[in-house]
Each structure stands twice: as structure tokens, then as C-alpha cells.
Enzyme design. Structure first.
Site, PDB file in Angstrom:
ATOM      1  N   ASP A 184      -0.511  -7.457   1.879  1.00  0.00           N
ATOM      2  CA  ASP A 184       0.126  -6.073   1.861  1.00  0.00           C
ATOM      3  C   ASP A 184       1.496  -6.182   2.038  1.00  0.00           C
ATOM      4  O   ASP A 184       2.001  -5.753   2.884  1.00  0.00           O
ATOM      5  CB  ASP A 184      -0.823  -5.201   2.769  1.00  0.00           C
ATOM      6  CG  ASP A 184      -0.030  -3.858   2.665  1.00  0.00           C
ATOM      7  OD1 ASP A 184       0.111  -3.331   1.424  1.00  0.00           O
ATOM      8  OD2 ASP A 184      -0.644  -3.015   3.723  1.00  0.00           O
ATOM      9  N   HIS A 221       0.759  -1.234  -0.061  1.00  0.00           N
ATOM     10  CA  HIS A 221       0.112   0.100   0.039  1.00  0.00           C
ATOM     11  C   HIS A 221       0.892   1.194   0.075  1.00  0.00           C
ATOM     12  O   HIS A 221       0.249   2.221  -0.277  1.00  0.00           O
ATOM     13  CB  HIS A 221      -0.972   0.173   1.016  1.00  0.00           C
ATOM     14  CG  HIS A 221      -0.585   0.602   2.378  1.00  0.00           C
ATOM     15  ND1 HIS A 221      -0.211  -0.396   3.496  1.00  0.00           N
ATOM     16  CD2 HIS A 221      -0.296   1.752   2.941  1.00  0.00           C
ATOM     17  CE1 HIS A 221       0.061   0.478   4.708  1.00  0.00           C
ATOM     18  NE2 HIS A 221       0.177   1.604   4.082  1.00  0.00           N
ATOM     19  N   GLN A 240       0.300   6.014  11.410  1.00  0.00           N
ATOM     20  CA  GLN A 240       0.566   6.534   9.986  1.00  0.00           C
ATOM     21  C   GLN A 240       1.890   7.041   9.611  1.00  0.00           C
ATOM     22  O   GLN A 240       2.631   7.645  10.515  1.00  0.00           O
ATOM     23  CB  GLN A 240      -0.411   7.520   9.484  1.00  0.00           C
ATOM     24  CG  GLN A 240      -0.483   7.966   8.107  1.00  0.00           C
ATOM     25  CD  GLN A 240      -1.382   9.079   7.829  1.00  0.00           C
ATOM     26  OE1 GLN A 240      -2.187   9.622   8.726  1.00  0.00           O
ATOM     27  NE2 GLN A 240      -1.961   9.093   6.617  1.00  0.00           N
ATOM     28  N   GLY A 241       2.531   6.369   8.552  1.00  0.00           N
ATOM     29  CA  GLY A 241       4.078   6.760   8.373  1.00  0.00           C
ATOM     30  C   GLY A 241       5.148   5.606   8.979  1.00  0.00           C
ATOM     31  O   GLY A 241       6.135   5.541   8.605  1.00  0.00           O
ATOM     32  N   ASP A 242       4.462   4.715   9.791  1.00  0.00           N
ATOM     33  CA  ASP A 242       5.263   3.469   9.935  1.00  0.00           C
ATOM     34  C   ASP A 242       5.038   2.327   9.081  1.00  0.00           C
ATOM     35  O   ASP A 242       5.744   1.367   9.016  1.00  0.00           O
ATOM     36  CB  ASP A 242       4.844   3.043  11.494  1.00  0.00           C
ATOM     37  CG  ASP A 242       5.065   3.977  12.521  1.00  0.00           C
ATOM     38  OD1 ASP A 242       6.184   4.413  12.413  1.00  0.00           O
ATOM     39  OD2 ASP A 242       4.389   4.193  13.530  1.00  0.00           O
ATOM     40  N   SER A 243       3.794   2.358   8.280  1.00  0.00           N
ATOM     41  CA  SER A 243       3.549   1.511   7.307  1.00  0.00           C
ATOM     42  C   SER A 243       4.738   0.907   6.592  1.00  0.00           C
ATOM     43  O   SER A 243       5.577   1.735   6.057  1.00  0.00           O
ATOM     44  CB  SER A 243       2.482   2.065   6.181  1.00  0.00           C
ATOM     45  OG  SER A 243       1.286   2.340   6.828  1.00  0.00           O
TER      46      SER A 243
HETATM   47  C1  4AZ Z   1      -1.759   4.148   8.612  1.00  0.00           C
HETATM   48  O1  4AZ Z   1      -2.542   4.817   8.471  1.00  0.00           O
HETATM   49  C2  4AZ Z   1      -1.698   3.090   9.732  1.00  0.00           C
HETATM   50  N1  4AZ Z   1      -2.171   0.814  14.142  1.00  0.00           N
HETATM   51  C3  4AZ Z   1      -0.645   2.383  10.045  1.00  0.00           C
HETATM   52  C4  4AZ Z   1      -0.583   1.408  11.156  1.00  0.00           C
HETATM   53  C5  4AZ Z   1      -1.830   1.522  11.812  1.00  0.00           C
HETATM   54  C6  4AZ Z   1      -2.910   2.146  11.447  1.00  0.00           C
HETATM   55  C7  4AZ Z   1      -2.710   3.187  10.434  1.00  0.00           C
HETATM   56  C8  4AZ Z   1      -1.774   0.237  12.761  1.00  0.00           C
HETATM   57  O2  4AZ Z   1      -0.596   3.912   7.784  1.00  0.00           O
END
Ligand code: 4AZ
Length: 223
Positions: free
Chosen positions: A86, A41, A177-180
Site C-alpha cells: 500500500d 489506497h 481515518q484521514g491519517d492514511s
Molecule cells: C483509515 O480508515 C484508517 N489505526 C487508517 C489507519 C488506521 C485505521 C483506519 C490505523 O483510513
């Protein structure tokens, strides 16, 4: 990372910052000198020429080394609606030189048990919906929630949790968000790739990760 602590790259030397047009966009993990594992993603509607990674630095915007991305491949079964599969691999234009701050990490071959200790790291937001990210790498300790338990009535996701996913949680602690695309590590191996969740650190909604044990064959075949 929500509820976490600042750390240094020497403690998470497999962590990289994936950067699009020079800004941090996602995390990733070093699989080999030329291959990074991240989330599919993170790579929607992007071209490889806009991407670089930074390895070997605690700071996403300075230090360490930068490598260009020559190509990437998303899992053919990735579905942006269900978030199954993913996972993606990035191929680098130059080889990383391993050191105390740049190391590869092995892929898990089985999912850890429910309750196992794990850690997740990244430069993601420190609260859900925050408009800024930290300059320095952060991490948090969490516990694995097995796929079956994450889909059970103990939590709120139900049938959204599929076999290519694994969950992890701890009160007030989560990826965000941003850890993805970044690493969930347990027992010294990569067990998950930060994927999705309802908010971050929300009660009854663990963080959801791509299961590396489930997807390792794909990574090996596409590395
Ligand atoms: C994101 O928005 C996101 N709590 C990444 C990880 C998590 C939630 C959202 C997990 O990229």
C-alpha cells in the site's frame, strides 16, 4: 490521530496534506522537492488533476504552499483486499522550496526493532468513525510491533500481516481515518506509511503501516 497532541509543522516538516477537490483526503511525506510518498489506497479512482498537496503548514486548509500533482503511480502489487504494497508516489508540477517548515525525509533501509519508539502525525480523525477532522496537525508516540509479532497470537490480525507491513501501537494511541498515507517515523527516518487497522486504538489491533524498508526499492525506482 487518536490520543494525540496538537503540534506544529516545524516538528514534522516532511508532512503534507493530500487534497482532493480542495478537501483533505490523506497524509503524505516529502521524499524530494518533486516527489511525495503516500498510500496507494488514497488514490483509488482519482485523477491527478483533482489532486494538490499543501506543505509547510500546521493547518491543512491554509498557509504554507500548495502544489499541483502532475501524475501519480501506485505500487503495481497493491491489492485493495489484502492491503499488501500500500504505497504510491506523487509527482508534483512544481518543486518545493525547502525551509524550516518544508523538508524531505530519508527512507528507512531496515525495519526498526520490535518496541522501538516511533511517532505518527496527521490531520486524521481523533476517534474511530468521527465525522470531523482537526484543523491543526496532531501527532502521537507509539511503539513498533515487528511484523512477526504483529502476526503472532499476541495480537488479533494473524496471517493478514504480510512482509510489506509493519505495525505500531500504544494504549489509546493510534493513527486513524484521514491519517492514511502519512508518516510513521523512527530514528529520524520514514519507517512506515499509514495504511489500515481494525478501528483505531482498539485493544489487540495495532495500527498497520506499509513497511518502507520493504518497499524502498520501489519508491527509489519510481521517484
Ligand atoms: C483509515 O480508515 C484508517 N489505526 C487508517 C489507519 C488506521 C485505521 C483506519 C490505523 O483510513
Amino acid at each position: 490521530i487518536v490520543g494525540g497532541t496538537a503540534t506544529t509543522i516545524s516538528s514534522f516538516p516532511w508532512q503534507i496534506s493530500l487534497q482532493r477537490n480542495g478537501g483533505h483526503s490523506c497524509g503524505g511525506s516529502i521524499y524530494s522537492a518533486r516527489v511525495i510518498v503516500t498510500a496507494a489506497h488514497c488514490l483509488q479512482s482519482v485523477s491527478a488533476s483533482s489532486l494538490q498537496i499543501r506543505a509547510g503548514s500546521s493547518y491543512w486548509s491554509s498557509g504554507g504552499v500548495v502544489a499541483k500533482v502532475s501524475s501519480f503511480k501506485n505500487h503495481e502489487g497493491y491489492n485493495a483486499n489484502t492491503m499488501v504494497n500500500d504505497i504510491a508516489v506523487l509527482h508534483l508540477s512544481s518543486s518545493l522550496s525547502f525551509s524550516s517548515t518544508i523538508k524531505s525525509i530519508s527512507l528507512a533501509s531496515s525495519n526498526p526493532a520490535n518496541g522501538a519508539a516511533a511517532s505518527v502525525s496527521g490531520w486524521g480523525t481523533e476517534s474511530s468513525g468521527s465525522s470531523s477532522i482537526p484543523a491543526q496537525l496532531r501527532y502521537v508516540n507509539v511503539n513498533i510491533v515487528s511484523q512477526s509479532r504483529c502476526a503472532s497470537s499476541s495480537f488479533s490480525y494473524g496471517s493478514q500481516i504480510k512482509s510489506s507491513m509493519i505495525c505500531a501501537s500504544a494504549s489509546g494511541k493510534d493513527s486513524c481515518q484521514g491519517d492514511s498515507g502519512g508518516p510513521l517515523v523512527s530514528g529520524g527516518v520514514l519507517v512506515g506509511v499509514v495504511s489500515w487497522g481494525y478501528g483505531c486504538a482498539a485493544s489487540n489491533y495495532p495500527g498497520v503501516y506499509a513497511s518502507v524498508a520493504d518497499l524502498r526499492g520501489w519508491v527509489i525506482s519510481n521517484a
